[in-house]
Design a protein around this motif. Structure first.
Motif, PDB file in Angstrom:
ATOM      1  N   LEU A  11       0.834  -1.212   0.230  1.00  0.00           N
ATOM      2  CA  LEU A  11      -0.020   0.074   0.141  1.00  0.00           C
ATOM      3  C   LEU A  11       0.912   1.167  -0.149  1.00  0.00           C
ATOM      4  O   LEU A  11       1.951   1.592   0.781  1.00  0.00           O
ATOM      5  CB  LEU A  11      -0.941   0.102   1.186  1.00  0.00           C
ATOM      6  CG  LEU A  11      -1.673   1.065   1.555  1.00  0.00           C
ATOM      7  CD1 LEU A  11      -2.785   1.508   0.296  1.00  0.00           C
ATOM      8  CD2 LEU A  11      -2.534   1.056   2.866  1.00  0.00           C
ATOM      9  N   VAL A  12       0.431   2.122  -0.962  1.00  0.00           N
ATOM     10  CA  VAL A  12       1.404   3.290  -0.916  1.00  0.00           C
ATOM     11  C   VAL A  12       0.435   4.335  -1.262  1.00  0.00           C
ATOM     12  O   VAL A  12      -0.732   4.506  -2.012  1.00  0.00           O
ATOM     13  CB  VAL A  12       2.488   3.370  -2.055  1.00  0.00           C
ATOM     14  CG1 VAL A  12       1.688   3.013  -3.637  1.00  0.00           C
ATOM     15  CG2 VAL A  12       3.379   4.438  -1.941  1.00  0.00           C
ATOM     16  N   GLN A  13       0.869   5.548  -0.780  1.00  0.00           N
ATOM     17  CA  GLN A  13       0.138   6.922  -1.204  1.00  0.00           C
ATOM     18  C   GLN A  13       0.374   7.227  -2.463  1.00  0.00           C
ATOM     19  O   GLN A  13       1.361   6.927  -3.290  1.00  0.00           O
ATOM     20  CB  GLN A  13       0.464   7.767  -0.197  1.00  0.00           C
ATOM     21  CG  GLN A  13      -0.010   7.716   1.472  1.00  0.00           C
ATOM     22  CD  GLN A  13       0.114   8.701   2.217  1.00  0.00           C
ATOM     23  OE1 GLN A  13       0.909   9.920   2.074  1.00  0.00           O
ATOM     24  NE2 GLN A  13      -0.611   8.944   3.437  1.00  0.00           N
ATOM     25  N   PRO A  14      -0.681   8.178  -3.284  1.00  0.00           N
ATOM     26  CA  PRO A  14      -0.315   8.790  -4.602  1.00  0.00           C
ATOM     27  C   PRO A  14       0.878   9.512  -4.529  1.00  0.00           C
ATOM     28  O   PRO A  14       1.075  10.262  -3.368  1.00  0.00           O
ATOM     29  CB  PRO A  14      -1.660   9.521  -4.703  1.00  0.00           C
ATOM     30  CG  PRO A  14      -2.748   8.808  -4.104  1.00  0.00           C
ATOM     31  CD  PRO A  14      -1.931   8.092  -2.740  1.00  0.00           C
ATOM     32  N   ALA A  90      -2.899   1.049  -9.490  1.00  0.00           N
ATOM     33  CA  ALA A  90      -3.399  -0.066  -8.509  1.00  0.00           C
ATOM     34  C   ALA A  90      -3.967  -1.297  -9.230  1.00  0.00           C
ATOM     35  O   ALA A  90      -4.760  -1.076 -10.247  1.00  0.00           O
ATOM     36  CB  ALA A  90      -4.568   0.370  -7.534  1.00  0.00           C
ATOM     37  N   ALA A  91      -3.351  -2.640  -8.980  1.00  0.00           N
ATOM     38  CA  ALA A  91      -3.437  -3.846  -9.759  1.00  0.00           C
ATOM     39  C   ALA A  91      -2.734  -5.033  -9.116  1.00  0.00           C
ATOM     40  O   ALA A  91      -1.912  -4.421  -8.301  1.00  0.00           O
ATOM     41  CB  ALA A  91      -3.073  -3.700 -11.267  1.00  0.00           C
ATOM     42  N   VAL A  92      -2.850  -6.088  -9.606  1.00  0.00           N
ATOM     43  CA  VAL A  92      -1.957  -7.116  -8.942  1.00  0.00           C
ATOM     44  C   VAL A  92      -0.913  -7.220 -10.331  1.00  0.00           C
ATOM     45  O   VAL A  92      -1.317  -7.085 -11.392  1.00  0.00           O
ATOM     46  CB  VAL A  92      -2.680  -8.408  -9.136  1.00  0.00           C
ATOM     47  CG1 VAL A  92      -1.671  -9.570  -8.952  1.00  0.00           C
ATOM     48  CG2 VAL A  92      -3.718  -8.386  -8.198  1.00  0.00           C
ATOM     49  N   TYR A  93       0.413  -7.104  -9.977  1.00  0.00           N
ATOM     50  CA  TYR A  93       1.377  -7.178 -11.088  1.00  0.00           C
ATOM     51  C   TYR A  93       2.137  -8.443 -10.975  1.00  0.00           C
ATOM     52  O   TYR A  93       2.185  -9.201  -9.960  1.00  0.00           O
ATOM     53  CB  TYR A  93       2.530  -6.103 -10.469  1.00  0.00           C
ATOM     54  CG  TYR A  93       2.012  -4.951 -10.609  1.00  0.00           C
ATOM     55  CD1 TYR A  93       1.199  -4.006 -10.044  1.00  0.00           C
ATOM     56  CD2 TYR A  93       2.646  -3.837 -11.823  1.00  0.00           C
ATOM     57  CE1 TYR A  93       0.662  -2.707 -10.492  1.00  0.00           C
ATOM     58  CE2 TYR A  93       2.378  -2.644 -12.162  1.00  0.00           C
ATOM     59  CZ  TYR A  93       1.493  -2.062 -11.076  1.00  0.00           C
ATOM     60  OH  TYR A  93       0.849  -0.794 -11.573  1.00  0.00           O
ATOM     61  N   TYR A  94       2.373  -8.820 -12.326  1.00  0.00           N
ATOM     62  CA  TYR A  94       2.965 -10.216 -12.871  1.00  0.00           C
ATOM     63  C   TYR A  94       4.066  -9.863 -13.609  1.00  0.00           C
ATOM     64  O   TYR A  94       4.116  -9.168 -14.219  1.00  0.00           O
ATOM     65  CB  TYR A  94       1.966 -11.040 -13.185  1.00  0.00           C
ATOM     66  CG  TYR A  94       0.578 -11.312 -12.868  1.00  0.00           C
ATOM     67  CD1 TYR A  94      -0.477 -10.435 -12.742  1.00  0.00           C
ATOM     68  CD2 TYR A  94       0.456 -12.431 -12.015  1.00  0.00           C
ATOM     69  CE1 TYR A  94      -1.693 -10.449 -12.366  1.00  0.00           C
ATOM     70  CE2 TYR A  94      -0.790 -12.745 -11.255  1.00  0.00           C
ATOM     71  CZ  TYR A  94      -1.770 -11.857 -11.482  1.00  0.00           C
ATOM     72  OH  TYR A  94      -3.138 -11.822 -10.857  1.00  0.00           O
ATOM     73  N   GLN A 118       0.240  -7.339  -5.194  1.00  0.00           N
ATOM     74  CA  GLN A 118      -0.818  -6.639  -5.090  1.00  0.00           C
ATOM     75  C   GLN A 118      -0.056  -5.189  -4.784  1.00  0.00           C
ATOM     76  O   GLN A 118       0.595  -4.939  -3.819  1.00  0.00           O
ATOM     77  CB  GLN A 118      -1.931  -7.075  -4.000  1.00  0.00           C
ATOM     78  CG  GLN A 118      -2.866  -5.892  -4.071  1.00  0.00           C
ATOM     79  CD  GLN A 118      -3.737  -5.714  -4.917  1.00  0.00           C
ATOM     80  OE1 GLN A 118      -4.349  -6.938  -5.376  1.00  0.00           O
ATOM     81  NE2 GLN A 118      -4.065  -4.665  -5.494  1.00  0.00           N
ATOM     82  N   VAL A 119      -0.682  -4.302  -5.626  1.00  0.00           N
ATOM     83  CA  VAL A 119      -0.007  -2.925  -5.514  1.00  0.00           C
ATOM     84  C   VAL A 119      -1.114  -1.937  -5.427  1.00  0.00           C
ATOM     85  O   VAL A 119      -2.371  -2.070  -6.186  1.00  0.00           O
ATOM     86  CB  VAL A 119       0.719  -2.477  -6.788  1.00  0.00           C
ATOM     87  CG1 VAL A 119       0.976  -0.824  -6.582  1.00  0.00           C
ATOM     88  CG2 VAL A 119       2.123  -3.202  -6.783  1.00  0.00           C
ATOM     89  N   THR A 120      -1.388  -1.390  -4.104  1.00  0.00           N
ATOM     90  CA  THR A 120      -2.372  -0.684  -3.890  1.00  0.00           C
ATOM     91  C   THR A 120      -2.095   0.895  -3.744  1.00  0.00           C
ATOM     92  O   THR A 120      -1.146   1.214  -3.154  1.00  0.00           O
ATOM     93  CB  THR A 120      -2.970  -1.113  -2.526  1.00  0.00           C
ATOM     94  OG1 THR A 120      -3.678  -2.490  -2.741  1.00  0.00           O
ATOM     95  CG2 THR A 120      -4.381  -0.084  -2.081  1.00  0.00           C
ATOM     96  N   VAL A 121      -2.823   1.697  -4.347  1.00  0.00           N
ATOM     97  CA  VAL A 121      -2.215   3.332  -4.313  1.00  0.00           C
ATOM     98  C   VAL A 121      -3.507   3.809  -3.723  1.00  0.00           C
ATOM     99  O   VAL A 121      -4.586   4.221  -4.558  1.00  0.00           O
ATOM    100  CB  VAL A 121      -1.922   3.668  -5.788  1.00  0.00           C
ATOM    101  CG1 VAL A 121      -1.630   4.935  -5.455  1.00  0.00           C
ATOM    102  CG2 VAL A 121      -0.845   2.782  -6.337  1.00  0.00           C
ATOM    103  N   SER A 122      -3.399   4.419  -2.671  1.00  0.00           N
ATOM    104  CA  SER A 122      -4.540   5.075  -1.806  1.00  0.00           C
ATOM    105  C   SER A 122      -4.229   5.913  -0.744  1.00  0.00           C
ATOM    106  O   SER A 122      -3.165   5.688  -0.284  1.00  0.00           O
ATOM    107  CB  SER A 122      -5.602   3.965  -1.415  1.00  0.00           C
ATOM    108  OG  SER A 122      -6.569   4.681  -0.723  1.00  0.00           O
ATOM    109  N   SER A 123      -4.856   7.266  -0.528  1.00  0.00           N
ATOM    110  CA  SER A 123      -4.602   8.002   0.507  1.00  0.00           C
ATOM    111  C   SER A 123      -5.352   7.725   1.701  1.00  0.00           C
ATOM    112  O   SER A 123      -5.499   8.402   2.718  1.00  0.00           O
ATOM    113  CB  SER A 123      -4.971   9.480  -0.087  1.00  0.00           C
ATOM    114  OG  SER A 123      -5.975   9.735  -0.430  1.00  0.00           O
TER     115      SER A 123
END
Length: 123
Positions: A11-14, A90-94, A118-123
């Protein structure tokens, strides 16, 4: 046996950064083209970036200038450095190679997929 293991998501912020790793086993990464792909909910899997055996790098237009693909031959690992992340990233990266053991991008054959991260981009 050809295997690819992706890791490094989270999880990472924009505006933030992540580095994804793809560890290859059963083959020599520098002898093959390896690609990074992603799949968001409700969307098709799409190519993000690809590195050919000779080090030539390719990027999808929306990540050009923000993402960097690289390879560490000693570690048999391909990385994807992702900067300036956006919610759309944001998505699942392969990571993947293909059935033809292609040396050059793009990967046109049936993919050998690694486990996604999984990469999640959210504040």
């Amino acid at each position: 046996e050809v295997q690819l293991q992706a890791s490094g998501g989270g999880l990472v912020q924009p505006g933030g950064s992540l580095r994804l790793s793809c560890v290859a086993s059963g083959f020599t990464a520098e002898d093959h083209a390896i690609g990074w792909f992603r799949q968001a909910p409700g969307k098709e899997r799409e190519v993000v970036s690809c590195i050919s055996h000779n080090g030539a790098m390719h990027y999808e237009a929306s990540v050009q200038g923000r993402f960097t693909i690289s390879r560490d031959n000693a570690r048999n690992t391909v990385y994807l450095q992702m900067n300036s992340l956006k919610p759309d990233d944001a998505a699942v990266y392969y990571c993947a190679t293909d059935e033809y053991e292609s040396m050059y991008c793009p990967l046109l054959g049936k993919k050998n997929w690694g486990q996604g991260t999984q990469v999640t981009v959210s504040s």
